[in-house]
Motif scaffolding. Sequence first.
Motif, PDB file in Angstrom:
ATOM      1  N   ASP A   1       0.645  -1.114  -0.442  1.00  0.00           N
ATOM      2  CA  ASP A   1      -0.043   0.148  -0.256  1.00  0.00           C
ATOM      3  C   ASP A   1       1.534   0.800   0.212  1.00  0.00           C
ATOM      4  OD1 ASP A   1      -1.767   2.130   0.021  1.00  0.00           O
ATOM      5  OD2 ASP A   1      -2.940   1.392   1.755  1.00  0.00           O
ATOM      6  N   ASN A   2       1.690   1.696  -1.120  1.00  0.00           N
ATOM      7  CA  ASN A   2       1.903   2.805  -1.297  1.00  0.00           C
ATOM      8  C   ASN A   2       1.720   3.880  -0.324  1.00  0.00           C
ATOM      9  OD1 ASN A   2       4.042   2.496  -3.658  1.00  0.00           O
ATOM     10  ND2 ASN A   2       2.741   1.641  -4.075  1.00  0.00           N
ATOM     11  N   MET A   3       0.204   4.225  -0.452  1.00  0.00           N
ATOM     12  CA  MET A   3      -0.536   5.401   0.358  1.00  0.00           C
ATOM     13  C   MET A   3      -0.165   4.564   2.092  1.00  0.00           C
ATOM     14  SD  MET A   3      -3.717   6.610  -0.789  1.00  0.00           S
ATOM     15  CE  MET A   3      -3.815   8.045   0.003  1.00  0.00           C
ATOM     16  N   GLU A   4      -0.114   4.253   2.020  1.00  0.00           N
ATOM     17  CA  GLU A   4       0.501   3.647   3.972  1.00  0.00           C
ATOM     18  C   GLU A   4       2.379   4.004   4.106  1.00  0.00           C
ATOM     19  OE1 GLU A   4       0.448   2.500   7.612  1.00  0.00           O
ATOM     20  OE2 GLU A   4      -1.758   3.120   5.928  1.00  0.00           O
ATOM     21  N   ILE A   5       2.898   3.374   2.893  1.00  0.00           N
ATOM     22  CA  ILE A   5       4.247   3.971   2.975  1.00  0.00           C
ATOM     23  C   ILE A   5       4.724   5.576   3.042  1.00  0.00           C
ATOM     24  CG2 ILE A   5       6.254   3.898   1.704  1.00  0.00           C
ATOM     25  CD1 ILE A   5       5.723   1.425   0.231  1.00  0.00           C
ATOM     26  N   GLY A   6       3.565   6.677   2.236  1.00  0.00           N
ATOM     27  CA  GLY A   6       3.704   7.582   2.800  1.00  0.00           C
ATOM     28  C   GLY A   6       3.569   7.674   4.149  1.00  0.00           C
ATOM     29  N   ARG A   7       2.526   7.145   4.366  1.00  0.00           N
ATOM     30  CA  ARG A   7       1.276   7.836   5.704  1.00  0.00           C
ATOM     31  C   ARG A   7       2.815   7.073   6.773  1.00  0.00           C
ATOM     32  NH1 ARG A   7      -3.175   5.927   3.951  1.00  0.00           N
ATOM     33  NH2 ARG A   7      -3.014   4.029   4.352  1.00  0.00           N
ATOM     34  N   ASN A   8       3.546   6.672   7.081  1.00  0.00           N
ATOM     35  CA  ASN A   8       4.226   5.771   7.589  1.00  0.00           C
ATOM     36  C   ASN A   8       5.629   6.261   7.430  1.00  0.00           C
ATOM     37  OD1 ASN A   8       2.798   3.684   8.492  1.00  0.00           O
ATOM     38  ND2 ASN A   8       3.438   2.160   6.753  1.00  0.00           N
ATOM     39  N   ALA A   9       5.899   7.202   6.716  1.00  0.00           N
ATOM     40  CA  ALA A   9       7.554   8.492   6.746  1.00  0.00           C
ATOM     41  C   ALA A   9       6.677   9.252   7.031  1.00  0.00           C
ATOM     42  CB  ALA A   9       7.865   8.414   5.090  1.00  0.00           C
ATOM     43  N   ALA A  10       5.679  10.053   6.864  1.00  0.00           N
ATOM     44  CA  ALA A  10       5.678  11.037   7.735  1.00  0.00           C
ATOM     45  C   ALA A  10       5.289  10.636   9.318  1.00  0.00           C
ATOM     46  CB  ALA A  10       3.863  11.235   7.077  1.00  0.00           C
ATOM     47  N   LYS A  11       4.636   9.630   9.866  1.00  0.00           N
ATOM     48  CA  LYS A  11       4.670   9.535  10.822  1.00  0.00           C
ATOM     49  C   LYS A  11       6.085   9.375  11.420  1.00  0.00           C
ATOM     50  CE  LYS A  11       0.078   6.651  10.826  1.00  0.00           C
ATOM     51  NZ  LYS A  11      -0.699   5.519  11.029  1.00  0.00           N
TER      52      LYS A  11
END
Length: 893
Positions: free
Chosen positions: A118-128
């Motif tokens: 889930d690429n959106m999840e990857i973006g969110r994890n990076a932000a977190k």
Amino acid sequence: MIISSCGNDVSEEEYKIGFSQAMTTDNWRREMNKAMRVESSMHPGLKLEIKDAGNHIAKQITQIDEFIKEEVDVLIVSPIQSIPITPAIEKAMNAGIPVIIIDRKIEGRNFTAYVGADNMEIGRNAAKYIISHSKGEAGIIEITGQEGSSPAYERSIGFKNTLDSVPGLKISHSIKGDWEKASIKDQLSTHLDSVEAPDYIFAHNDRMAMGAWEVARSKSLEDEISIIGVDGLFGPNGGIQMVKDGLLDATLLYPTGGAEAIKLAEELLRGESVNKYNILRTVVIDSVNVDIMQNQFDKLNQQQNDIEQQQAVIDEQIKTYNTQSDLIKLMLVLLGLLLLLSIWAIYLVVKIKKSKRKLEIKNQKIITQRNQIEDFAEKLKISNESKINFFTALSHEFKTPLTLITSSIESISDKSKSELKGISYETNLIINNSKRLLRLINELLDFRKLESGSFNIKPARTKISAFLENIVNDFRAEAVKRSIKLDFCSENKELEVYIDRDMVDKVFFNILSNAFKFTPKNGNIKVSIQEDNENVNIIFRDSGIGIPKEEFKRIFDPYKQGSNNVKPSSGLGLFISKQFVELHKGEISVSSHQGAEFRISFPKGKAHFKDVEILEIDADFQPSNFHQLSDPVVPQEEPINKDLDENAETVLIIEDNTDLSYVLKKKLSTEYHVYLSDGTDGIEKAFEIVPDVIICDLNLPGKTGFEICRELKNDLRTSHIPTIILTALDDKESRLKALKAGADTYITKPFNYEILRESLKSALYNREKLRYYYTNRIDEVRDENFENAEQNFLKDLNAIIDENLRDPDFSVEELAGKLNISRVQLYRKVKALLGVSISEYISTQRLNKARNLLQQSDMNISEIAYEVGYSSPGYFSTSFKNKFGISPKQLKS
């Protein structure tokens, strides 16, 4: 049973999986390919084919089309860009092929399954990760992937949406990359030079993150900036090692999904239902868990290597098993063949015994038949020998009357010129042709002797230079007559050879005769004698038509002559010459370059003559009288026959034999105006003279008589002229070919002059009948249905005259110009066809038209006169009355 047991292995059905990989320039995608191969090797029924698109969209579309044509069972695609690849995916789905999308998505939902994180999840994890490690405020730079790529778009959305929840965390700058670190270095370096260094850099993959670290290090900012990447690959250059080495603060694990895609494909092939979206788990790897992750990947990698080794061992064992199985099957097949061959051998032994008996019976019959054939052959030999003896005797019988004729004619020619009274030319012709006949008979007799092997060579010591010069001198008069330059040269006047003088005399005479036959006027003939250590070489060189290279060897075969030789020949001369030279142990050869060159070589000395009596006395040799040429008699131009009407018919004779053409001219000049052509200018003279009759030979230099006849019959100027073919060819094919070419009469040589004379009269009589038809049935000539060239000519002639009838100034020159012939040719053709001049014919047409108008129209006499081209009504009335015996006024009333 053994074959059954050997073939008892269960062969699984094989399926083909096609994978279109976007590119293989990075380790992440190479790991994906590796995972697919390892997983597919675990399923023996699967065959995996990987095609690399090299990051070219058009190439990937082409590869997908190729997989569709190959009818793969499952298609796996890692799209380069979403939108352009979508139609190709839909095409595969419409073809009934299940499609698995891996890593990147396409537009819409027209695919079988998707595998990837889930690429959106990857973006969110990076932000977190940034939120958890920052103090609520930080400067952030985002480095995105290739524009149009779904992972880049989704990662960027997830990253931005999560950061927006914290007011102090904003993306100060965004750099667009293409997944490679080289694409972002210049942009990042320029940005860092102009602004304060950020606290965090989030790159969409580890390669671009490594590029960002290299830029930061170049500016000594590597300790101030925290860099986060994506991929988390295991290995020396992977993201996990970068985190462990402190180059990156963190990397997000992005599974390749290669093994999962193969598992999904295997489930689809088994007919199982699969989830539309198969999302792979991801995790943040930083300094806290990097060692644990690396240990796990070490174990996984070791397990994977073990699996590959085990698979290799299994493959080798399967290969060994298959080889042994094939060998056993081959041995069983050979055993079966051996059994069959044994049975076949027993059968053959029995059959051979039966056949042997039949052959013995048949052989006995053959022996009997052979004895009968031998008896028949002996009888046939006796009969053939009788026929040959008859032929030889007959040939000898020819020689006696020919000798008497020649002797008598020579006696006549010895008389004074006043006594001959103009017959010297004919007597000379008789002498020359009698000698020619005698030479031909001698050739036949020599040929017979050579075939029977009865020629006995009688060599004598001879001064070859004087011997050959005597023969050359016999041709001097002929050379002068034909303006041919004849040269003779010898290096050694005293050179001696041993030759049979009679044989060699015939050889030299034959070669020289051929040279004169094929050398044109003003040509060259050179005879030379040369010597080397072993041979005496006599060379005859001419500037004639030459011999085709491919016919050098065949030219010495009996009955053969060059394909470019149109002159009649027996084809025995060169064969006999070659046989005579070989009887002397010599050689004869030919070459051709701007003419022909014959080379004759005689060995020096006499050692080559064995068991042959040799004459050592060098007596003068006198060649046979019939081997000498008579002095040429140039035919004198016949005096003009004053009693011959100037309007007498003209005859054109096209004949390359000068003697025959002059004899015909002499005989025909009493009744006709005769013109001659040797064949080289026959068509041109026919156009110039437009004769009443043409006599034409078939074998001519340049164009043949067939071609000349065809051209003249197809030309408007000469199509009306009757043609008489005069030739030595008496076969059916030649006659038919001549008639198809348009010949009117075919006469073969030798011919009776009276037959030729009557043929000429018949041709002219038939022409006169046609002339009567044309002059008395003019109205029918106007009909549209014409069948020959003359009628077509008259049709065109009448049409042009009708078109210009009202023009009083219309001239014969204009009429000839419209018909594309000269005024003289038009006059002669009309005179030949209609018996009147062209002017008279035009006047007749005018008056005939006027008579019709007087009888059928209401026009007055003056109007009719102008209508038919008369400028004076009075002159019209006079001409009309002279033509019809009645005035226009009387006819009108």
